[in-house]
Design a protein around this motif. Structure first.
Motif, short mmCIF file in Angstrom:
data_model
loop_
_atom_site.label_atom_id
_atom_site.label_comp_id
_atom_site.label_asym_id
_atom_site.label_seq_id
_atom_site.Cartn_x
_atom_site.Cartn_y
_atom_site.Cartn_z
N LEU A 93 12.81 -13.82 -10.90
CA LEU A 93 12.04 -14.55 -9.90
C LEU A 93 11.90 -15.96 -10.43
O LEU A 93 11.54 -16.17 -11.59
CB LEU A 93 10.66 -13.93 -9.69
CG LEU A 93 10.65 -12.60 -8.93
CD1 LEU A 93 10.72 -11.44 -9.87
CD2 LEU A 93 9.46 -12.54 -8.04
N TYR A 94 12.18 -16.96 -9.57
CA TYR A 94 12.17 -18.34 -10.03
C TYR A 94 12.04 -19.27 -8.84
O TYR A 94 12.30 -18.89 -7.70
CB TYR A 94 13.45 -18.66 -10.82
CG TYR A 94 14.72 -18.34 -10.07
CD1 TYR A 94 15.35 -19.31 -9.28
CD2 TYR A 94 15.29 -17.07 -10.12
CE1 TYR A 94 16.51 -19.01 -8.58
CE2 TYR A 94 16.45 -16.76 -9.44
CZ TYR A 94 17.05 -17.74 -8.67
OH TYR A 94 18.19 -17.45 -7.97
N TRP A 96 13.45 -22.34 -6.79
CA TRP A 96 14.68 -23.08 -6.57
C TRP A 96 14.52 -23.88 -5.28
O TRP A 96 14.27 -23.31 -4.22
CB TRP A 96 15.88 -22.14 -6.47
CG TRP A 96 17.16 -22.87 -6.30
CD1 TRP A 96 17.95 -22.93 -5.18
CD2 TRP A 96 17.80 -23.71 -7.28
NE1 TRP A 96 19.03 -23.73 -5.40
CE2 TRP A 96 18.97 -24.23 -6.68
CE3 TRP A 96 17.50 -24.08 -8.58
CZ2 TRP A 96 19.83 -25.09 -7.35
CZ3 TRP A 96 18.35 -24.93 -9.24
CH2 TRP A 96 19.51 -25.42 -8.63
N GLN A 97 14.61 -25.19 -5.41
CA GLN A 97 14.48 -26.11 -4.29
C GLN A 97 13.19 -25.86 -3.51
O GLN A 97 13.18 -25.80 -2.29
CB GLN A 97 15.72 -26.04 -3.41
CG GLN A 97 16.97 -26.45 -4.16
CD GLN A 97 18.24 -26.34 -3.33
OE1 GLN A 97 18.28 -25.68 -2.30
NE2 GLN A 97 19.29 -26.97 -3.83
N GLU A 99 11.32 -23.21 -3.25
CA GLU A 99 11.09 -21.86 -2.76
C GLU A 99 11.14 -20.86 -3.91
O GLU A 99 11.88 -21.06 -4.88
CB GLU A 99 12.16 -21.46 -1.72
CG GLU A 99 12.21 -22.35 -0.50
CD GLU A 99 11.01 -22.16 0.42
OE1 GLU A 99 10.52 -21.01 0.53
OE2 GLU A 99 10.57 -23.15 1.00
N ILE A 100 10.41 -19.76 -3.77
CA ILE A 100 10.50 -18.68 -4.76
C ILE A 100 11.69 -17.80 -4.38
O ILE A 100 11.79 -17.32 -3.26
CB ILE A 100 9.22 -17.83 -4.80
CG1 ILE A 100 8.04 -18.69 -5.29
CG2 ILE A 100 9.41 -16.61 -5.72
CD1 ILE A 100 6.71 -17.96 -5.27
N GLU A 101 12.60 -17.67 -5.32
CA GLU A 101 13.78 -16.82 -5.14
C GLU A 101 13.61 -15.55 -5.96
O GLU A 101 12.97 -15.56 -7.00
CB GLU A 101 15.04 -17.56 -5.62
CG GLU A 101 15.35 -18.83 -4.87
CD GLU A 101 15.88 -18.58 -3.47
OE1 GLU A 101 16.53 -17.54 -3.26
OE2 GLU A 101 15.64 -19.43 -2.60
N GLU A 102 14.21 -14.48 -5.48
CA GLU A 102 14.21 -13.22 -6.22
C GLU A 102 15.61 -12.64 -6.14
O GLU A 102 16.19 -12.53 -5.06
CB GLU A 102 13.19 -12.24 -5.61
CG GLU A 102 13.06 -10.96 -6.38
CD GLU A 102 11.91 -10.07 -5.89
OE1 GLU A 102 11.89 -8.90 -6.30
OE2 GLU A 102 11.07 -10.53 -5.10
N THR A 103 16.15 -12.29 -7.32
CA THR A 103 17.51 -11.77 -7.36
C THR A 103 17.69 -10.89 -8.58
O THR A 103 16.83 -10.83 -9.45
CB THR A 103 18.54 -12.92 -7.36
OG1 THR A 103 19.84 -12.39 -7.21
CG2 THR A 103 18.46 -13.73 -8.63
N GLU A 105 20.17 -10.38 -11.81
CA GLU A 105 21.17 -11.10 -12.59
C GLU A 105 21.56 -10.27 -13.81
O GLU A 105 20.90 -9.29 -14.15
CB GLU A 105 20.61 -12.47 -13.04
CG GLU A 105 20.29 -13.39 -11.89
CD GLU A 105 19.64 -14.68 -12.33
OE1 GLU A 105 19.99 -15.70 -11.74
OE2 GLU A 105 18.80 -14.66 -13.24
#
Length: 158
Positions: A93-94, A96-97, A99-103, A105
């Motif tokens: 979770l981080y 990016w631009q 917004e909170i992104e969740e992916t 990896e």
């Protein structure tokens, strides 16, 4: 009184001595970044001890396992590291631009010499698909002497 005069330096001596001391201290101060690693390496080779921070673990996140394997194999082929662990499915979770992104990896744990990190970082930025790849390192403070020697051997150029 003659005896006391014979113990005193000539009149110009103190100024020359102060200038010489100043030059030696200045040269030592300027050479410290070069001399410290060399003296630590010399101490390690004489005593057989490990110099803390000589090796590091580098962390790199990749978008999928194939890219992680390709990067790992390439940095090993280029002798930028001696060992890479590929840890699957790290939840990330981080921001990016804005917004909170969740992916999910894949995490690479790369074991290398600390001196190789700048070249390793440059190479990862060249081949990594992320605009801003995560590349950071932590120095190894301690470690098994046999393992650390093995790391050294793994990064020697043929």
């Amino acid at each position: 009184m003659d005896r006391l005069d014979s113990l005193c330096p000539p009149a110009g001596y103190p100024r020359q001595f102060v200038l010489l001391c100043f030059l030696i201290l200045t040269a030592t101060f300027l050479m410290y970044p070069v001399l410290k690693p060399l003296s630590l390496q010399l101490q390690a080779s004489v005593t057989g001890s490990y110099v803390s921070g000589t090796h590091s673990v580098v962390f790199v996140n990749c978008p999928n396992e194939q890219i992680a394997r390709d990067i790992a194999r390439a940095i090993l082929d280029k002798k930028l590291a001696a060992s890479v662990n590929i840890l699957p499915k790290a939840s990330s979770l981080y921001f990016w631009q804005g917004e909170i992104e969740e992916t999910t990896e894949i995490l690479l744990l790369i074991k290398t010499k600390t001196s190789k990190i700048p070249g390793l970082s440059r190479y990862i930025r060249l081949v990594h698909p992320f605009e801003t790849p995560e590349v950071f390192s932590l120095p190894m403070d301690q470690g098994d002497v046999h393992y650390l020697k093995w790391l050294e051997e793994g990064m020697k150029e043929n």
